[in-house]
Design a protein around this motif. Structure first.
Motif, PDB file in Angstrom:
ATOM      1  N   ILE A   1       0.875  -1.178   0.000  1.00 28.15           N
ATOM      2  CA  ILE A   1       0.000   0.000   0.000  1.00 28.15           C
ATOM      3  C   ILE A   1       0.910   1.224   0.000  1.00 28.15           C
ATOM      4  O   ILE A   1       1.687   1.426   0.926  1.00 28.15           O
ATOM      5  N   GLN A   2       0.793   2.027  -1.033  1.00 29.72           N
ATOM      6  CA  GLN A   2       1.727   3.136  -1.180  1.00 29.72           C
ATOM      7  C   GLN A   2       1.299   4.386  -0.429  1.00 29.72           C
ATOM      8  O   GLN A   2       2.125   5.254  -0.144  1.00 29.72           O
ATOM      9  N   ARG A   3       0.004   4.485  -0.126  1.00 30.31           N
ATOM     10  CA  ARG A   3      -0.474   5.682   0.554  1.00 30.31           C
ATOM     11  C   ARG A   3      -1.526   5.344   1.614  1.00 30.31           C
ATOM     12  O   ARG A   3      -2.450   4.563   1.351  1.00 30.31           O
ATOM     13  N   PHE A   4      -1.371   5.954   2.780  1.00 27.50           N
ATOM     14  CA  PHE A   4      -2.401   5.938   3.811  1.00 27.50           C
ATOM     15  C   PHE A   4      -2.751   7.384   4.154  1.00 27.50           C
ATOM     16  O   PHE A   4      -1.884   8.266   4.135  1.00 27.50           O
ATOM     17  N   ARG A   5      -4.008   7.604   4.472  1.00 27.39           N
ATOM     18  CA  ARG A   5      -4.449   8.902   4.987  1.00 27.39           C
ATOM     19  C   ARG A   5      -5.289   8.662   6.242  1.00 27.39           C
ATOM     20  O   ARG A   5      -5.997   7.660   6.341  1.00 27.39           O
ATOM     21  N   ILE A   6      -5.197   9.590   7.171  1.00 27.09           N
ATOM     22  CA  ILE A   6      -6.010   9.546   8.385  1.00 27.09           C
ATOM     23  C   ILE A   6      -7.166  10.507   8.200  1.00 27.09           C
ATOM     24  O   ILE A   6      -6.955  11.703   7.963  1.00 27.09           O
ATOM     25  N   SER A   7      -8.399  10.011   8.273  1.00 25.17           N
ATOM     26  CA  SER A   7      -9.545  10.917   8.127  1.00 25.17           C
ATOM     27  C   SER A   7      -9.747  11.690   9.426  1.00 25.17           C
ATOM     28  O   SER A   7      -8.895  11.678  10.314  1.00 25.17           O
ATOM     29  N   SER A   8     -10.855  12.342   9.558  1.00 25.59           N
ATOM     30  CA  SER A   8     -11.117  13.274  10.659  1.00 25.59           C
ATOM     31  C   SER A   8     -10.722  12.715  12.033  1.00 25.59           C
ATOM     32  O   SER A   8     -11.142  11.630  12.411  1.00 25.59           O
ATOM     33  N   ILE A   9      -9.907  13.485  12.745  1.00 26.72           N
ATOM     34  CA  ILE A   9      -9.428  13.057  14.066  1.00 26.72           C
ATOM     35  C   ILE A   9      -9.479  14.236  15.032  1.00 26.72           C
ATOM     36  O   ILE A   9      -9.080  15.356  14.697  1.00 26.72           O
ATOM     37  N   GLU A  10     -10.024  13.996  16.217  1.00 22.52           N
ATOM     38  CA  GLU A  10     -10.188  15.055  17.213  1.00 22.52           C
ATOM     39  C   GLU A  10      -8.828  15.630  17.614  1.00 22.52           C
ATOM     40  O   GLU A  10      -7.856  14.890  17.777  1.00 22.52           O
ATOM     41  N   PRO A  11      -8.730  16.954  17.786  1.00 24.64           N
ATOM     42  CA  PRO A  11      -7.428  17.590  18.038  1.00 24.64           C
ATOM     43  C   PRO A  11      -6.735  17.102  19.298  1.00 24.64           C
ATOM     44  O   PRO A  11      -5.505  16.949  19.310  1.00 24.64           O
ATOM     45  N   GLU A  12      -7.504  16.843  20.358  1.00 28.19           N
ATOM     46  CA  GLU A  12      -6.867  16.393  21.601  1.00 28.19           C
ATOM     47  C   GLU A  12      -6.410  14.938  21.524  1.00 28.19           C
ATOM     48  O   GLU A  12      -5.631  14.483  22.367  1.00 28.19           O
ATOM     49  N   LEU A  13      -6.863  14.217  20.502  1.00 29.00           N
ATOM     50  CA  LEU A  13      -6.448  12.830  20.304  1.00 29.00           C
ATOM     51  C   LEU A  13      -5.374  12.700  19.226  1.00 29.00           C
ATOM     52  O   LEU A  13      -4.811  11.622  19.036  1.00 29.00           O
ATOM     53  N   LEU A  14      -5.121  13.791  18.528  1.00 27.66           N
ATOM     54  CA  LEU A  14      -4.046  13.824  17.538  1.00 27.66           C
ATOM     55  C   LEU A  14      -2.747  14.165  18.270  1.00 27.66           C
ATOM     56  O   LEU A  14      -2.361  15.322  18.406  1.00 27.66           O
ATOM     57  N   SER A  15      -2.081  13.161  18.760  1.00 30.39           N
ATOM     58  CA  SER A  15      -0.924  13.356  19.628  1.00 30.39           C
ATOM     59  C   SER A  15       0.307  13.782  18.831  1.00 30.39           C
ATOM     60  O   SER A  15       0.402  13.565  17.612  1.00 30.39           O
ATOM     61  N   ASP A  16       1.274  14.375  19.538  1.00 30.98           N
ATOM     62  CA  ASP A  16       2.549  14.711  18.916  1.00 30.98           C
ATOM     63  C   ASP A  16       3.214  13.455  18.367  1.00 30.98           C
ATOM     64  O   ASP A  16       3.920  13.498  17.348  1.00 30.98           O
ATOM     65  N   GLU A  17       3.003  12.328  19.038  1.00 30.24           N
ATOM     66  CA  GLU A  17       3.578  11.061  18.598  1.00 30.24           C
ATOM     67  C   GLU A  17       3.057  10.670  17.222  1.00 30.24           C
ATOM     68  O   GLU A  17       3.825  10.241  16.346  1.00 30.24           O
TER      69      GLU A  17
END
Length: 436
Positions: free
Chosen positions: A226-242
């Protein structure tokens, strides 16, 4: 148990309203029908079954569902009409009252449509209480689009004051990483090159399995076919720096984020019962742009929430203007039965909601235009989508720039390097010339 002979040599038409998650689920329904001998109806052909997967995020969404049901029945007067999805879960009697609807199935019955067609026993409404929606049902789209939408999570535990999704889809739950990896590998075997991770609240991934979203992302990244992955809508407080850091270093996870803001006013965020403030949101955007200057960032905003004064809206607009984002998805607040927002006394008139929406849509157009302008004359790698012969065909860059090129069947589902040469006639995409 389903008797396949009942469905052999039959045709079905599938219709989806709403989110990418719905599209993934409809595709899964279609594959299940196909395994029992039901062929997808061709364009213009009267179908034996019509399946409509509905959305109910706003009152307008409900209205569009009703209009679609009536329209489809006119096109397929003899078809057995099944309506499912969020609107069906929330307001089944309202749908059942529409002339021509044969069967209404709630969210808990969506994956067993064939069984319920056989065993409806003259009952045209079959639903389960929302509290009983606890099972994760895997889904992955596989339609004519190049991208595949892999459902990794369902339901939501947040209960924002304006939202009916927890009432329509139940509590947060997710698939096991091992099972999701198996689905992703199958996409690769079928020739898929891009997977979009979808769900209601995908940042909450792991709640029902004791796993973490970052662990899923790391394992998916190892699937080199799989050459590409995208993350769809994610809550800002759950979008960690990691997670942000991992995406910035990955060759397969694209520099593309979709993050719901809903309001740039802290006062309105509190009215909405959101789980963050503008300071946290700004930090997330700045972190993304620091690590991935080319990243495309789409942002959801709701205007006209009860209690949103002119001053609060001005604060929100000012905050959004300052953010280095790429595009807004603007929604007018919609009053939904059963939500706590109705307890807020100060309502915003529909006219004022429209005016505020217009202002933010203009702001969005400017931000998107400026983002695209930065890439004219530059090279990009485009995954081209299928198109009908003779038409222009489209694809998206790593950072989600929509690109138009003259139709060439050899480009379908291929990633090619291009030079982005300018705007198309409608100014909806950048034109491209193959490089090299």
């Amino acid at each position: 148990m389903t008797d396949s002979y009942i469905f052999e040599n039959k045709t079905a038409a599938y219709y989806t309203l709403g989110c990418k998650l719905n599209f993934a689920e409809t595709s899964t329904i279609g594959r299940e029908f196909a395994t029992h001998g039901v062929r997808k109806a061709r364009q213009g052909e009267n179908a034996d079954f019509c399946i409509i997967n509905t959305c109910s995020v706003t009152e307008l969404a409900d209205k569009k569902c009703r209009q679609m049901i009536r329209h489809i029945k006119r096109l397929n007067p003899a078809a057995f009409m099944i309506v499912t999805g969020c609107y069906a879960q929330l307001k089944p009697a309202e749908i059942a009252a529409i002339e021509g609807v044969d069967l209404v199935l709630g969210a808990g019955q969506k994956s067993d449509i064939l069984k319920y067609i056989q065993n409806s026993d003259n009952k045209n409404i079959i639903t389960s209480p929302t509290k009983d929606l606890k099972t994760f049902i895997p889904s992955c789209s596989a339609d004519d689009r190049t991208r595949h939408f892999l459902k990794v999570q369902d339901g939501c535990d947040y209960f924002c004051t304006y939202c009916t999704i927890p009432l329509a889809r139940g509590r947060s739950r997710n698939g096991k990483i091992s099972d999701l990896l198996q689905q992703a590998r199958k996409v690769a075997q079928e020739g898929g090159k891009e997977i979009v991770l979808t769900g209601v609240n995908i940042g909450d991934f792991g709640k029902s399995t004791g796993e973490k979203l970052i662990d899923l992302i790391r394992e998916l990244d190892k699937i080199t076919d799989i050459q590409r992955f995208r993350i769809s809508s994610i809550e800002p407080e759950l979008l960690s720096d990691e997670i942000i850091t991992f995406v910035s270093e990955s060759e397969r996870f694209m520099p593309h984020f979709h993050i719901p803001l809903q309001s740039g006013s802290d006062a309105v965020l509190r009215l909405m019962n959101r789980h963050y403030d503008t300071k946290l949101f700004r930090n997330r955007i700045e972190t993304i742009k620091r690590l991935m200057p080319r990243a495309f960032i789409g942002v959801d905003v709701i205007v006209g929430m009860r209690g949103e004064t002119e001053e609060y809206f001005a604060d929100s607009k000012r905050f959004i203007e300052e953010l280095p984002i790429s595009q807004l998805h603007v929604f007018n607040y919609s009053e939904r039965a059963g939500t706590n927002a109705l307890k807020i006394k100060s309502a915003v008139s529909p006219k004022e909601r429209q005016e505020r929406s217009k202002q933010l849509l203009e702001l969005s157009d400017n931000k998107l235009y400026n983002f695209y302008e930065n890439y004219i004359g530059k090279k990009a790698k485009i995954l081209f989508e299928h198109a009908r012969k003779g038409n222009a065909m489209y694809g998206f860059s790593e950072n989600y720039i929509k690109t138009e090129i003259k139709y060439d069947s050899a480009l379908c589902n291929e990633i090619r390097e291009v030079t982005l040469s300018g705007w198309n006639r409608e100014k909806t995409a950048l034109t491209a010339e193959l490089y090299g």
